[in-house]
Write a protein that holds these residues in place. Structure first.
Motif, mmCIF file in Angstrom:
data_model
loop_
_atom_site.group_PDB
_atom_site.id
_atom_site.type_symbol
_atom_site.label_atom_id
_atom_site.label_comp_id
_atom_site.label_asym_id
_atom_site.label_seq_id
_atom_site.Cartn_x
_atom_site.Cartn_y
_atom_site.Cartn_z
ATOM 1 N N SER A 254 -0.343 13.135 9.026
ATOM 2 C CA SER A 254 -1.641 13.617 9.498
ATOM 3 C C SER A 254 -1.964 14.949 8.849
ATOM 4 O O SER A 254 -1.071 15.787 8.656
ATOM 5 N N LEU A 255 -3.234 15.133 8.498
ATOM 6 C CA LEU A 255 -3.702 16.394 7.914
ATOM 7 C C LEU A 255 -4.614 17.085 8.915
ATOM 8 O O LEU A 255 -5.462 16.446 9.538
ATOM 9 N N LYS A 256 -4.443 18.369 9.072
ATOM 10 C CA LYS A 256 -5.301 19.152 9.957
ATOM 11 C C LYS A 256 -6.144 20.095 9.109
ATOM 12 O O LYS A 256 -5.614 20.854 8.293
ATOM 13 N N LEU A 257 -7.468 20.016 9.308
ATOM 14 C CA LEU A 257 -8.408 20.803 8.518
ATOM 15 C C LEU A 257 -9.386 21.517 9.442
ATOM 16 O O LEU A 257 -9.530 21.157 10.608
ATOM 17 N N ASN A 258 -10.057 22.494 8.893
ATOM 18 C CA ASN A 258 -11.161 23.170 9.578
ATOM 19 C C ASN A 258 -12.442 22.852 8.826
ATOM 20 O O ASN A 258 -12.541 23.113 7.626
ATOM 21 N N ILE A 259 -13.408 22.289 9.507
ATOM 22 C CA ILE A 259 -14.665 21.859 8.901
ATOM 23 C C ILE A 259 -15.800 22.707 9.465
ATOM 24 O O ILE A 259 -15.865 22.975 10.667
ATOM 25 N N SER A 260 -16.705 23.120 8.571
ATOM 26 C CA SER A 260 -17.888 23.864 9.008
ATOM 27 C C SER A 260 -19.133 23.123 8.561
ATOM 28 O O SER A 260 -19.058 22.080 7.910
ATOM 29 N N THR A 261 -20.298 23.662 8.900
ATOM 30 C CA THR A 261 -21.562 23.079 8.468
ATOM 31 C C THR A 261 -22.341 24.103 7.655
ATOM 32 O O THR A 261 -22.068 25.305 7.716
ATOM 33 N N GLU A 262 -23.315 23.618 6.883
ATOM 34 C CA GLU A 262 -24.156 24.527 6.100
ATOM 35 C C GLU A 262 -24.941 25.456 7.012
ATOM 36 O O GLU A 262 -25.167 26.618 6.692
ATOM 37 N N GLU A 263 -25.336 24.928 8.184
ATOM 38 C CA GLU A 263 -26.136 25.735 9.100
ATOM 39 C C GLU A 263 -25.327 26.903 9.665
ATOM 40 O O GLU A 263 -25.851 27.985 9.907
ATOM 41 N N ASP A 264 -24.025 26.686 9.888
ATOM 42 C CA ASP A 264 -23.189 27.736 10.480
ATOM 43 C C ASP A 264 -21.824 27.720 9.801
ATOM 44 O O ASP A 264 -20.838 27.226 10.361
ATOM 45 N N PRO A 265 -21.735 28.281 8.577
ATOM 46 C CA PRO A 265 -20.492 28.211 7.807
ATOM 47 C C PRO A 265 -19.311 28.880 8.492
ATOM 48 O O PRO A 265 -18.161 28.531 8.238
ATOM 49 N N LYS A 266 -19.564 29.856 9.364
ATOM 50 C CA LYS A 266 -18.473 30.588 9.996
ATOM 51 C C LYS A 266 -17.864 29.833 11.180
ATOM 52 O O LYS A 266 -16.739 30.096 11.579
ATOM 53 N N LYS B 8 -16.030 27.050 12.660
ATOM 54 C CA LYS B 8 -15.125 26.012 12.191
ATOM 55 C C LYS B 8 -14.755 25.078 13.348
ATOM 56 O O LYS B 8 -14.564 25.519 14.478
ATOM 57 N N SER B 9 -14.663 23.805 13.038
ATOM 58 C CA SER B 9 -14.189 22.843 14.038
ATOM 59 C C SER B 9 -12.950 22.147 13.493
ATOM 60 O O SER B 9 -12.819 21.906 12.288
ATOM 61 N N ASN B 10 -12.039 21.838 14.403
ATOM 62 C CA ASN B 10 -10.799 21.177 14.003
ATOM 63 C C ASN B 10 -11.070 19.733 13.594
ATOM 64 O O ASN B 10 -11.868 19.036 14.218
ATOM 65 N N TYR B 11 -10.374 19.297 12.562
ATOM 66 C CA TYR B 11 -10.543 17.936 12.048
ATOM 67 C C TYR B 11 -9.160 17.428 11.654
ATOM 68 O O TYR B 11 -8.388 18.128 10.988
ATOM 69 N N GLU B 12 -8.851 16.225 12.098
ATOM 70 C CA GLU B 12 -7.559 15.631 11.753
ATOM 71 C C GLU B 12 -7.778 14.336 10.999
ATOM 72 O O GLU B 12 -8.529 13.466 11.438
ATOM 73 N N TRP B 13 -7.140 14.225 9.843
ATOM 74 C CA TRP B 13 -7.227 13.012 9.034
ATOM 75 C C TRP B 13 -5.882 12.320 9.060
ATOM 76 O O TRP B 13 -4.855 12.919 8.754
ATOM 77 N N HIS B 14 -5.910 11.077 9.429
ATOM 78 C CA HIS B 14 -4.665 10.301 9.534
ATOM 79 C C HIS B 14 -4.431 9.520 8.252
ATOM 80 O O HIS B 14 -5.259 8.700 7.848
ATOM 81 N N ILE B 15 -3.296 9.757 7.611
ATOM 82 C CA ILE B 15 -2.870 8.971 6.456
ATOM 83 C C ILE B 15 -2.024 7.822 6.987
ATOM 84 O O ILE B 15 -1.016 8.054 7.651
ATOM 85 N N PRO B 16 -2.402 6.583 6.736
ATOM 86 C CA PRO B 16 -1.740 5.448 7.410
ATOM 87 C C PRO B 16 -0.310 5.225 6.938
ATOM 88 O O PRO B 16 0.069 5.584 5.817
ATOM 89 N N GLY C 152 0.806 -1.217 0.000
ATOM 90 C CA GLY C 152 0.000 0.000 0.000
ATOM 91 C C GLY C 152 0.836 1.263 0.000
ATOM 92 O O GLY C 152 1.854 1.361 0.689
ATOM 93 N N TYR C 153 0.384 2.258 -0.778
ATOM 94 C CA TYR C 153 1.020 3.574 -0.822
ATOM 95 C C TYR C 153 -0.077 4.643 -0.762
ATOM 96 O O TYR C 153 -1.186 4.433 -1.257
ATOM 97 N N SER C 154 0.257 5.768 -0.168
ATOM 98 C CA SER C 154 -0.695 6.878 -0.095
ATOM 99 C C SER C 154 -0.074 8.134 -0.681
ATOM 100 O O SER C 154 1.113 8.413 -0.452
ATOM 101 N N TYR C 155 -0.880 8.881 -1.436
ATOM 102 C CA TYR C 155 -0.462 10.156 -2.019
ATOM 103 C C TYR C 155 -1.344 11.255 -1.441
ATOM 104 O O TYR C 155 -2.566 11.194 -1.530
ATOM 105 N N ARG C 156 -0.709 12.256 -0.858
ATOM 106 C CA ARG C 156 -1.436 13.371 -0.237
ATOM 107 C C ARG C 156 -1.651 14.480 -1.252
ATOM 108 O O ARG C 156 -0.700 14.954 -1.895
ATOM 109 N N TRP C 157 -2.916 14.907 -1.380
ATOM 110 C CA TRP C 157 -3.245 15.960 -2.342
ATOM 111 C C TRP C 157 -2.778 17.319 -1.823
ATOM 112 O O TRP C 157 -2.858 17.602 -0.616
ATOM 113 N N ASN C 158 -2.288 18.128 -2.756
ATOM 114 C CA ASN C 158 -1.859 19.474 -2.366
ATOM 115 C C ASN C 158 -3.070 20.394 -2.190
ATOM 116 O O ASN C 158 -4.202 20.042 -2.537
#
Length: 995
Positions: free
Chosen positions: A547-559, A561-569, A526-532
């Protein structure tokens, strides 16, 4: 399907139209053959250029394996021995035949039948071990361990046979003398070795199956011969026994202990050897759930099974044997090994750099390692080769050359310096270089790369996936035994994972990574490629993952933001799910049950299996055999029109069954393949073996009572023990509700009902109903706290939060009460409602000392922790001024003696530097108890210990069976594990201030 003969005119027009649409619009660049093919989603497979993905991006390991004795092949060889005075290998096949051959002749094509034990003993099931007496040239004795059917009290036996002085050598079947027997089962051990002392050492397993663990509770039970290394004198009889007990065996004078035992606490000790110079005994022990273990075995050593598997608790409440548990010399995680096979010390001059290296391997992964041991420690340990072999045994010749025995191919191999490195310096570091995309930025596929979709996608923390398959030109998947799919070399499966940055808004979809599974001919890698950030290309992720750190919002409250971390194995993590056990078990989503559905190809909708069979990706029989209802047992778990049982079983199948199946690596014995009947899952109404999490009357799946079901608890929580184990770190609320509804719908017999639990559950429901209807905050708080008093009540309350209509103020109150309480079992269930920044960040087992030392602590806060924190317990063992207890050293001036760094080292490794007066003494009593603590007094009347609770234990001399002094602190390991970094820094600051 449309009748092509009746509609030939229409089809001709349609085919021409489709050719135009596909060539202009469809990214796969299809080609039409004839008009009659137009009803298929894809009319013809375009060749894919597979030349770019070759080899590996990292440098290869220093060795590879090469076959020796190429003209010889055996049927499932399990053990190999040599006989003094004979330069021959004696190879024991699993089902009863033993052959010999001259190992000095590499071109040898002649083997001689030494013994057909199956013919002599028709009830024989397997041969496990063979060895020859050190004085074989004089006494002509050979010893064989063989097994009759499982479950017999004397089903595993070691027998001695005579070998007449003939050429070729033949064993005399009528000369058998049965020496020793024990219970037969799945784990029999069965390795035989003569030690340098001339005594015969025998390994025995726990007599049980792979799971559940240690069904006979044999690991610590020294009243029988299971789970041991035995040591007997075969040259002297004792009464009616055909052997005697060496006088220096460790337990010869201890009551209720079999005197044959040399060491105990093994699960299935699989192959052992002695160091050729110092005589140390080395044993490989096949692990259970998490660890594969290697031991340098000591006299009277207790190696923990089944109280522990390595360092992991398994049955912690089980009574320990007569000596303290010792740690493994080497422990391999199941991320890299699954079934350890002990080896030999390399002595041959052929590979001088491996002189005195202990070479051993793993049956499942094929990995081979080497280690060197000096001055009571491992001072060198390295992976040597990553082979495709199923390593069941090793062999060694008179020169010290070590051979690897492969049960699957039935051949012998050896290590050689790698001739042709698999390392490819030009391995594509950018996704655009792989040849899988015509336009990477547009995610437009290259010719021959085929999209596919599946029935039951796994939960992956709010992400979605696009899937693709590519096979080299002129190749197809082969069908093995009408069930398994065998992929051609250089096949690729690809998945691009995306997430909506604004949840609920598809326009905000953002690519995170593209995962590639490449079949190199031996295994899937297995190999993983991280998108720019620009989403134009993706870069190859390093072997350790990212690991990728992102800010995620919702349609109800776009402003908001909640922290989100995605782990690339990491690459190793990929093999946790995509097990290297077999080609066909590594592929998860590309299976008949997942692919048997419609897929849109351009403007055409067709069954995927039909299309993939038509273009020769899959054999035609896969489509023709998959039309029955039995093959359609997977559905979208959230497709409400489908039956509840089918949806829930599909969910468990896609999220869990890749681990919880045979050879999948999951520790629990459950089987979650959706094609199995409910009764074969080994989960419904079954008591869990991996912890109950405080649930009264816990079962893995408790019909009609989801809140007594450990499976639901694990799915609902964060932190340690959460499931799925890998690939997810967020709770799937829809998934947990689905499983809850399904468990409630399961039939339950009246004789399984627990009256107390039913009463308690009814009370909890009534309390919840009262709390929702009454406005008195103090009353509500009291009722909620009572419900949160049990794990099951907390699960019920969590379910109510997800499903019931209740005031926001009450929701906040529930979350606050649950997350601020002292019970981590409850907090873990509700922590998902907290913002990421409010969740507990604990240090865990692996502590970064440098990072921790850089944090400035507050000594005042540290003092509060030292004296007041539940679970830390410093005050229970240490005294500061006049406060605390005097079990361990007085810490009043510890800051004068030790630096901040030394303080941390002593907490992390409490036994590394320890004053002799704080050594732990372990006392075994004649009544079978094992007591431990600090030695306070010792005289002719007995001794006095002080235990970790500061309680003095007086033991009379006549009660003492054994006393062992351990260079080990009674201070517990991993004391800081559940503290935050800030808490640990405060504690260090306080200790540092004590001057």
């Amino acid at each position: 399907m449309i009748d092509l003969d009746k509609e030939i005119c229409f089809r001709s027009w349609f085919a021409l139209s489709m050719i135009y649409l596909v060539l202009i619009i469809h990214p796969i660049q299809l080609q039409a053959e004839e008009s009659s093919d137009a009803s298929y989603g894809i009319t013809k497979r375009v060749p894919w250029n597979s030349s770019r993905i070759k080899g590996t991006p990292e440098p290869s390991l220093p060795y590879e394996t090469e076959r020796v004795f190429p003209n010889l092949k055996f049927k499932q060889p399990l053990a190999v021995a040599t006989a003094p005075g004979e330069k021959r290998f004696f190879v024991a096949e699993r089902k009863g035949k033993i052959f010999s051959f001259d190992y000095e002749d590499q071109d040898n094509s002649q083997v001689d039948l030494f013994f057909d034990l199956k013919e002599y003993e028709p009830k024989l099931n397997e041969i496990y071990g063979i060895t020859f007496h050190p004085q074989f040239e004089k006494n002509r004795y050979v010893y064989i361990c063989y097994v009759l059917k499982p479950g017999l009290p004397e089903g595993t036996r070691v027998s001695r046979f005579k070998v007449p002085d003939t050429k070729p050598l033949r064993c005399d079947p009528n000369s058998e003398t049965i020496l020793i027997e024990w219970l037969s089962g799945g784990h029999n051990g069965g390795c035989l070795r003569f030690g340098p002392d001339g005594f015969l050492y025998i390994s025995t397993g726990d007599g049980g199956p792979a799971s559940p663990p240690d069904i006979h509770n044999a690991g610590q039970d020294v009243s029988n011969l299971l789970s041991c290394i035995l040591r007997i004198d075969v040259d002297h009889e004792s009464g009616e026994q055909p052997y005697s007990i060496p006088s220096d065996n460790p337990f010869v004078k201890q009551r209720a202990v079999r005197p044959e035992i040399w060491a105990f606490g093994f699960r299935n000790p699989w192959k052992m050897c002695f160091h050729p110079e110092n005589g140390d005994l080395w044993v490989g022990d096949v692990g259970w759930e998490l660890w594969e273990l290697l031991y340098r075995v000591e006299k009277a050593g207790n190696y923990g099974w089944s109280i522990r598997e390595g360092r992991q608790p398994v049955k912690p409440s089980q009574k320990a044997g007569p000596t303290p548990i010792l740690p493994p010399t080497i422990a391999h995680s199941h991320r890299e090994a699954r079934s350890i096979t002990g080896g030999y010390f390399y002595q041959s001059p052929r590979l001088k750099e491996l002189k005195n290296t202990y070479v051993y391997g793993d049956y499942t992964t094929g990995k081979l390692w080497g280690l060197r041991y000096e001055n009571k420690r491992v001072n060198w340990h390295q992976e040597l080769a990553n082979s495709p072999l199923k390593v069941t045994a090793f062999a060694i010749d008179h020169t010290g050359e070590v051979y690897i025995v492969d049960i699957q191919g039935g051949a012998f191999h050896r290590l050689v310096p790698i001739k042709k490195s698999d390392h490819n310096p030009k391995f594509p570091t950018q996704l655009s270089q792989t040849g899988l995309f015509q336009s990477t930025a547009d995610h437009q596929l290259a010719p021959g790369v085929i999209p596919y979709s599946i029935n039951a996608p796994a939960w992956a923390d709010y992400t979605t996936a696009e899937r693709f398959v590519a096979l080299p030109a002129e190749t197809s998947v082969e069908l093995i035994q009408k069930r398994w799919w065998n992929f051609p070399k250089d096949s690729v499966l690809m998945k691009t994972i995306s997430i909506e940055l604004q949840r609920g808004n598809p326009e905000s979809s953002h690519r995170l990574e593209t995962q590639i599974l490449h079949f190199n001919g031996d295994r899937w890698v297995g190999y993983s490629y991280r998108w720019n950030a620009e989403q134009t290309d993706a870069h190859l992720v390093a072997t350790e993952g990212e690991s990728l750190k992102l800010n995620i919002s919702t349609e109800e409250d776009p402003k908001q933001k909640s922290n989100y971390e995605w782990h690339i194995p990491s690459r190793a993590e990929c093999s946790v799910c995509h097990t290297p056990y077999q080609n066909y078990l590594s592929v998860l989503s590309f299976s008949e049950a997942q692919l048997n559905r419609d897929q849109k190809y351009g403007d055409v909708v067709d069954n995927q299996l039909r299309t993939l069979s038509h273009i020769k990706i899959l054999p035609e029989s896969v489509w023709t055999d998959s039309k029955g209802a039995k093959a359609r047992y997977l559905v979208d778990p959230h497709k409400t029109s489908a039956a509840l049982n089918l949806r829930a079983r599909s969910y468990l199948h896609t999220n869990c069954q890749h681990c919880h199946r045979n050879n999948g690596g999951g520790g629990s014995t459950i089987l979650l393949d959706a094609s199995l009947d409910l009764s074969k899952m080994k989960a419904v109404g079954v008591t869990p073996t991996q912890g109950t999490f405080g649930i009264q009357g816990a079962e893995i799946i408790s019909p009609k009572d989801p809140f007594r079901s450990v499976l639901l608890y694990r799915m609902s929580k964060l932190g340690k023990g959460r499931m799925p184990y890998s690939g997810s770190s967020h709770v799937d609320q829809r998934g947990t509700q689905l499983i809850r509804e399904w468990i409630e719908s399961l039939p339950s017999s009246s004789d399984r009902s627990n009256g107390y639990v039913i009463t308690l559950r009814n009370r909890q429901r009534n309390l919840l109903s009262d709390a929702v209807q009454i406005e008195d905050q103090d009353f509500v708080s009291e009722k909620l706290q009572e419900i949160l008093g049990t794990t099951s009540g907390a699960l019920l309350l969590l379910d109510a939060l997800d499903r019931m209509a209740m005031p926001d103020s009450m929701k906040k109150q529930i979350i606050q009460l649950a997350t601020q309480g002292n019970n981590p079992l409850i907090r873990d269930l509700f922590e998902r409602f907290l913002p990421e920044e409010q969740r507990t960040k604990r240090l865990g087992v692996k502590i970064d000392s440098a990072a921790l030392l850089s944090i400035q602590g507050d000594s005042r806060e540290g003092k509060k922790l030292f004296f007041g924190m539940s679970g830390l317990q410093c005050r229970n063992c240490h005294r500061v001024h006049q406060y605390g207890k005097e079990v361990g050293p007085d810490l009043t001036q510890i800051g004068k003696k030790l630096s901040r760094q030394e303080l941390l080292e002593n907490i992390i490794q409490p036994s590394k530097k320890i004053d002799e007066k704080y050594f732990t003494y372990v006392v075994g009593t004649r009544s079978g108890k094992v007591l431990s603590g600090l030695l306070m007094k010792k005289d002719a009347s007995g001794l006095t210990l002080k235990d970790p609770k500061n309680k003095q234990l007086q033991i009379a001399q006549q009660e003492i069976e054994s006393v062992v002094k351990q260079k080990k602190s009674i201070m517990p390991d991993q004391l800081l594990r559940d503290l935050t970094a800030e808490q640990a820094a405060h504690l260090l600051a306080y200790l540092e201030s004590l001057k």
